[in-house]
Write a protein that holds these residues in place. Structure first.
Motif, PDB file in Angstrom:
ATOM      1  N   LEU A  13      88.633  71.269   5.801  1.00 44.62           N
ATOM      2  CA  LEU A  13      88.105  70.391   4.641  1.00 44.62           C
ATOM      3  C   LEU A  13      88.102  68.987   4.999  1.00 44.62           C
ATOM      4  O   LEU A  13      86.935  68.416   5.049  1.00 44.62           O
ATOM      5  CB  LEU A  13      88.824  70.843   3.393  1.00 44.62           C
ATOM      6  N   ASP A  14      89.096  68.467   5.047  1.00 46.43           N
ATOM      7  CA  ASP A  14      89.299  67.026   5.045  1.00 46.43           C
ATOM      8  C   ASP A  14      88.501  66.486   6.381  1.00 46.43           C
ATOM      9  O   ASP A  14      88.993  66.679   7.353  1.00 46.43           O
ATOM     10  CB  ASP A  14      90.504  66.352   4.855  1.00 46.43           C
ATOM     11  N   GLY A  15      87.722  65.445   6.285  1.00 44.99           N
ATOM     12  CA  GLY A  15      86.987  65.195   7.756  1.00 44.99           C
ATOM     13  C   GLY A  15      85.931  65.949   8.184  1.00 44.99           C
ATOM     14  O   GLY A  15      85.366  65.257   9.267  1.00 44.99           O
ATOM     15  N   THR A  16      85.641  67.145   7.527  1.00 41.23           N
ATOM     16  CA  THR A  16      84.897  68.088   8.159  1.00 41.23           C
ATOM     17  C   THR A  16      83.810  68.189   6.923  1.00 41.23           C
ATOM     18  O   THR A  16      82.451  67.980   7.460  1.00 41.23           O
ATOM     19  CB  THR A  16      85.542  69.456   8.771  1.00 41.23           C
ATOM     20  N   PHE A 185      85.745  78.460  14.371  1.00 37.63           N
ATOM     21  CA  PHE A 185      86.363  77.345  13.441  1.00 37.63           C
ATOM     22  C   PHE A 185      85.744  76.155  13.723  1.00 37.63           C
ATOM     23  O   PHE A 185      85.774  75.719  15.091  1.00 37.63           O
ATOM     24  CB  PHE A 185      87.792  77.588  13.454  1.00 37.63           C
ATOM     25  N   VAL A 186      85.268  75.269  12.689  1.00 34.85           N
ATOM     26  CA  VAL A 186      84.929  74.219  13.052  1.00 34.85           C
ATOM     27  C   VAL A 186      85.725  73.134  12.465  1.00 34.85           C
ATOM     28  O   VAL A 186      86.166  73.099  11.092  1.00 34.85           O
ATOM     29  CB  VAL A 186      83.419  73.944  12.180  1.00 34.85           C
ATOM     30  N   GLY A 187      86.276  72.157  13.011  1.00 29.43           N
ATOM     31  CA  GLY A 187      87.061  71.123  12.517  1.00 29.43           C
ATOM     32  C   GLY A 187      86.959  69.966  13.113  1.00 29.43           C
ATOM     33  O   GLY A 187      86.371  69.500  14.222  1.00 29.43           O
ATOM     34  N   ASP A 188      87.607  68.748  12.859  1.00 32.06           N
ATOM     35  CA  ASP A 188      87.607  67.460  13.048  1.00 32.06           C
ATOM     36  C   ASP A 188      88.667  66.900  13.965  1.00 32.06           C
ATOM     37  O   ASP A 188      88.888  65.705  14.541  1.00 32.06           O
ATOM     38  CB  ASP A 188      87.314  66.176  12.072  1.00 32.06           C
ATOM     39  N   ASP A 189      89.796  67.728  13.954  1.00 32.67           N
ATOM     40  CA  ASP A 189      90.868  67.307  14.679  1.00 32.67           C
ATOM     41  C   ASP A 189      91.389  68.025  15.916  1.00 32.67           C
ATOM     42  O   ASP A 189      91.440  69.263  15.876  1.00 32.67           O
ATOM     43  CB  ASP A 189      92.209  67.450  13.676  1.00 32.67           C
ATOM     44  N   LEU A 205      84.796  74.712  17.464  1.00 36.10           N
ATOM     45  CA  LEU A 205      83.918  73.396  17.591  1.00 36.10           C
ATOM     46  C   LEU A 205      84.367  72.240  16.943  1.00 36.10           C
ATOM     47  O   LEU A 205      84.942  72.355  15.611  1.00 36.10           O
ATOM     48  CB  LEU A 205      82.626  73.636  16.817  1.00 36.10           C
ATOM     49  N   LEU A 206      84.701  71.300  17.666  1.00 37.65           N
ATOM     50  CA  LEU A 206      85.126  69.861  17.417  1.00 37.65           C
ATOM     51  C   LEU A 206      83.952  69.069  16.991  1.00 37.65           C
ATOM     52  O   LEU A 206      82.904  69.010  17.796  1.00 37.65           O
ATOM     53  CB  LEU A 206      85.710  69.415  18.561  1.00 37.65           C
ATOM     54  N   ILE A 207      84.102  68.474  15.626  1.00 37.79           N
ATOM     55  CA  ILE A 207      83.015  67.631  15.295  1.00 37.79           C
ATOM     56  C   ILE A 207      83.624  66.194  15.090  1.00 37.79           C
ATOM     57  O   ILE A 207      84.663  66.009  14.877  1.00 37.79           O
ATOM     58  CB  ILE A 207      82.268  68.237  14.001  1.00 37.79           C
ATOM     59  N   ASP A 208      82.725  65.333  14.746  1.00 36.96           N
ATOM     60  CA  ASP A 208      83.207  63.798  14.762  1.00 36.96           C
ATOM     61  C   ASP A 208      82.405  63.185  13.828  1.00 36.96           C
ATOM     62  O   ASP A 208      81.219  62.617  14.097  1.00 36.96           O
ATOM     63  CB  ASP A 208      83.359  63.009  15.952  1.00 36.96           C
ATOM     64  N   ARG A 209      82.764  63.380  12.493  1.00 39.76           N
ATOM     65  CA  ARG A 209      81.785  62.801  11.397  1.00 39.76           C
ATOM     66  C   ARG A 209      81.789  61.202  11.418  1.00 39.76           C
ATOM     67  O   ARG A 209      80.783  60.554  11.099  1.00 39.76           O
ATOM     68  CB  ARG A 209      82.354  63.087   9.879  1.00 39.76           C
ATOM     69  N   GLY A 210      82.538  60.596  12.051  1.00 45.32           N
ATOM     70  CA  GLY A 210      82.767  58.901  12.319  1.00 45.32           C
ATOM     71  C   GLY A 210      81.898  58.623  13.449  1.00 45.32           C
ATOM     72  O   GLY A 210      81.673  57.300  13.550  1.00 45.32           O
ATOM     73  N   GLY A 211      81.517  59.381  14.336  1.00 49.79           N
ATOM     74  CA  GLY A 211      81.122  59.075  15.615  1.00 49.79           C
ATOM     75  C   GLY A 211      79.672  60.063  15.922  1.00 49.79           C
ATOM     76  O   GLY A 211      78.615  59.598  15.339  1.00 49.79           O
ATOM     77  N   GLY A 216      75.283  64.222  10.815  1.00 52.37           N
ATOM     78  CA  GLY A 216      75.357  65.461  10.145  1.00 52.37           C
ATOM     79  C   GLY A 216      75.906  66.718  11.108  1.00 52.37           C
ATOM     80  O   GLY A 216      75.787  66.286  12.495  1.00 52.37           O
ATOM     81  N   ILE A 217      76.266  67.824  10.609  1.00 53.42           N
ATOM     82  CA  ILE A 217      76.929  68.810  11.740  1.00 53.42           C
ATOM     83  C   ILE A 217      76.075  70.198  11.610  1.00 53.42           C
ATOM     84  O   ILE A 217      76.408  70.842  12.536  1.00 53.42           O
ATOM     85  CB  ILE A 217      78.514  69.131  11.321  1.00 53.42           C
TER      86      ILE A 217
END
Length: 228
Positions: A13-16, A185-189, A205-211, A216-217
């Protein structure tokens, strides 16, 4: 064509899906101003540093959830010239002032709802796995309009185990009625989301909302689900 064997997608949730950093920055700047503190970059950074440190102490079982909040106030505010109340009750009341400002700034990332709906409309089961307390995480989902976009929602307080423990991801798979190997599983950490999911036998899958994923993802999620 879907990635072979994948029938479900899990999300942090948080950051994703939820813009915690943006919401918290707006909240803490408002909170600081209410205390007569200029929300400089140094002051705001000190807040987020304490948040990360104390939340991890809670996640690892060293302190209670309420104590991690008090510890953040004790670490950040006195160096900024704010005299703290001495009792826990008054500290909790002070933190509630921050929470009101934070909650007032809550927002999902712009593409979150459309992505979840697109996945479900194409036959994927969609779940959420988040560390935190049930009341706050559910409140977030309600306020940002995502509560009805999942087939299963697992909050660490309720399932009794936290990411990156593989049992948390196993609980999500069970709630989605799929095997872990059938879920991405999709997350930012990298540690909490990605290492935990892989240890449970899920693809990740690692995503980076700030980079790199600032725009968008949706594209990267759909690409991960496409046959290679």
């Amino acid at each position: 064509m879907a990635l072979v064997g994948v029938s479900a997608v899990g999300f942090d949730l948080d950051g994703t899906l939820f813009d915690h950093l943006g919401s918290a920055r707006d909240g803490v700047e408002s909170f600081f101003r209410s205390l007569g503190v200029e929300p400089t970059e140094v002051a705001v950074t000190s807040w987020f540093t304490a948040e990360q440190r104390e939340f991890e102490r809670w996640r690892s079982g060293q302190i209670s959830f309420q104590e991690q909040r008090r510890a953040r106030l004790r670490a950040v505010l006195p160096p900024l010239g704010v005299e703290l109340p001495t009792g826990d009750h008054d500290l909790d009341a002070l933190f509630e002032e921050y929470l009101r400002a934070y909650r007032g700034a809550w927002r999902a990332f712009p593409d979150s709802r459309s992505l979840l709906r697109q996945l479900r409309s194409t036959g994927y089961r969609v779940g959420l796995l988040t560390n935190g307390i049930e009341s706050q995480q559910r409140d977030k989902l309600d306020l940002i309009g995502l509560s009805d976009e999942f087939d299963a929602i697992c909050v660490s307080e309720s399932i009794g185990v936290q990411k990156p423990d593989p049992r948390a991801f196993a609980a999500l798979a069970t709630a989605l009625f799929v095997a872990p190997a059938d879920c991405v599983f999709v997350g930012d950490d990298p540690e909490t989301d990605i290492d935990g999911a892989r240890a449970a036998g899920m693809r990740s899958l690692l995503i980076d909302r700030g980079g790199q994923d600032r725009a968008g993802i949706t594209r990267v999620v759909l690409a991960e689900l496409s046959a290679r």
